[in-house]
Design an enzyme around this catalytic site. Structure first.
Site, PDB file in Angstrom:
ATOM      1  N   GLN A   1     -14.903   2.213   1.996  1.00 52.69           N
ATOM      2  CA  GLN A   1     -14.303   1.857   0.710  1.00 52.69           C
ATOM      3  C   GLN A   1     -14.062   3.128  -0.092  1.00 52.69           C
ATOM      4  O   GLN A   1     -14.975   3.920  -0.301  1.00 52.69           O
ATOM      5  CB  GLN A   1     -15.202   0.901  -0.072  1.00 52.69           C
ATOM      6  CG  GLN A   1     -14.582   0.414  -1.357  1.00 52.69           C
ATOM      7  CD  GLN A   1     -15.460  -0.586  -2.113  1.00 52.69           C
ATOM      8  OE1 GLN A   1     -16.635  -0.742  -1.817  1.00 52.69           O
ATOM      9  NE2 GLN A   1     -14.868  -1.245  -3.084  1.00 52.69           N
TER      10      GLN A   1
ATOM     11  N   HIS B   1      -7.088  -5.548   2.579  1.00 53.86           N
ATOM     12  CA  HIS B   1      -5.910  -4.998   3.230  1.00 53.86           C
ATOM     13  C   HIS B   1      -5.326  -6.068   4.142  1.00 53.86           C
ATOM     14  O   HIS B   1      -6.049  -6.684   4.930  1.00 53.86           O
ATOM     15  CB  HIS B   1      -6.282  -3.794   4.103  1.00 53.86           C
ATOM     16  CG  HIS B   1      -6.761  -2.614   3.340  1.00 53.86           C
ATOM     17  ND1 HIS B   1      -5.946  -1.549   3.020  1.00 53.86           N
ATOM     18  CD2 HIS B   1      -7.985  -2.314   2.830  1.00 53.86           C
ATOM     19  CE1 HIS B   1      -6.646  -0.652   2.356  1.00 53.86           C
ATOM     20  NE2 HIS B   1      -7.888  -1.090   2.220  1.00 53.86           N
TER      21      HIS B   1
ATOM     22  N   ASP C   1       0.855  -1.189   0.000  1.00 55.23           N
ATOM     23  CA  ASP C   1       0.000   0.000   0.000  1.00 55.23           C
ATOM     24  C   ASP C   1       0.889   1.236   0.000  1.00 55.23           C
ATOM     25  O   ASP C   1       1.872   1.300   0.759  1.00 55.23           O
ATOM     26  CB  ASP C   1      -0.900  -0.026   1.242  1.00 55.23           C
ATOM     27  CG  ASP C   1      -2.029   0.970   1.177  1.00 55.23           C
ATOM     28  OD1 ASP C   1      -1.754   2.181   0.993  1.00 55.23           O
ATOM     29  OD2 ASP C   1      -3.182   0.564   1.331  1.00 55.23           O
TER      30      ASP C   1
ATOM     31  N   HIS D   1     -10.846  -5.309  -2.807  1.00 51.18           N
ATOM     32  CA  HIS D   1      -9.479  -5.546  -2.353  1.00 51.18           C
ATOM     33  C   HIS D   1      -9.495  -5.853  -0.872  1.00 51.18           C
ATOM     34  O   HIS D   1     -10.424  -5.504  -0.154  1.00 51.18           O
ATOM     35  CB  HIS D   1      -8.561  -4.362  -2.662  1.00 51.18           C
ATOM     36  CG  HIS D   1      -9.000  -3.054  -2.087  1.00 51.18           C
ATOM     37  ND1 HIS D   1     -10.057  -2.326  -2.602  1.00 51.18           N
ATOM     38  CD2 HIS D   1      -8.540  -2.341  -1.037  1.00 51.18           C
ATOM     39  CE1 HIS D   1     -10.214  -1.211  -1.896  1.00 51.18           C
ATOM     40  NE2 HIS D   1      -9.301  -1.206  -0.935  1.00 51.18           N
TER      41      HIS D   1
ATOM     42  N   ASN E   1     -13.476  -3.531   2.985  1.00 53.99           N
ATOM     43  CA  ASN E   1     -14.584  -2.581   3.071  1.00 53.99           C
ATOM     44  C   ASN E   1     -15.463  -2.646   1.827  1.00 53.99           C
ATOM     45  O   ASN E   1     -14.953  -2.808   0.718  1.00 53.99           O
ATOM     46  CB  ASN E   1     -14.035  -1.153   3.216  1.00 53.99           C
ATOM     47  CG  ASN E   1     -13.113  -1.005   4.404  1.00 53.99           C
ATOM     48  OD1 ASN E   1     -13.407  -1.486   5.489  1.00 53.99           O
ATOM     49  ND2 ASN E   1     -11.979  -0.358   4.208  1.00 53.99           N
TER      50      ASN E   1
END
Length: 136
Positions: A95, A103, A32, A101, A88
């Site tokens: 989100q 995390h 990230d 996706h 999310n």
């Protein structure tokens, strides 16, 4: 199907450079760019799905197999003390990119990050009503 105007589709399919940790036929795992902690990564499907609701069931199942694999690797190599998996769906849930996706957030004692909520105190009647609403 890949969506041309989706930045995560473009990253997942190698059109935009990333710090790739892992890649296979279905997923790319990247660091990230705005990490919560050292090693914070994202699992990105190569096919576009806006959120969990659109994600095909076979990818939904395999994403958690991959999450486990990455969590084990990251824990061994980063020597973290714990791990959060966060996913999310929708703006109200936090989100910010409309591409499913997950995390993977390594946690370290005293890292100062919080992933929490204030527990409610529903009455038994309310819990029973919600149970009926969902389960029946």
């Amino acid at each position: 199907m890949k969506k041309d105007d989706c930045i995560f589709c473009r990253i997942a399919n190698g059109e935009i450079p990333s710090k790739t940790l892992y890649e296979d036929r279905d997923f790319r795992v990247i660091l990230d760019l705005g990490p919560a902690t050292k090693g914070h990564a994202l699992i990105l499907p190569k096919e576009h799905a806006a959120d969990l609701y659109e994600l095909p069931e076979e990818l939904a199942a395999s994403v958690f197999v991959l999450a486990k694999k990455m969590a084990v690797r990251m824990t061994e190599r980063l020597q973290c003390d714990g791990m959060n998996l966060v996913q999310n769906n929708g703006e109200a849930a936090g989100q910010t990119v409309s591409h499913f996706h997950v995390h993977i957030i390594p946690r370290y004692a005293g890292d100062g990050q919080k992933i929490s909520w204030v527990p409610g105190k529903p009455a038994q009647e309310e819990l029973e009503a919600v149970k009926r609403q969902i389960a029946e």
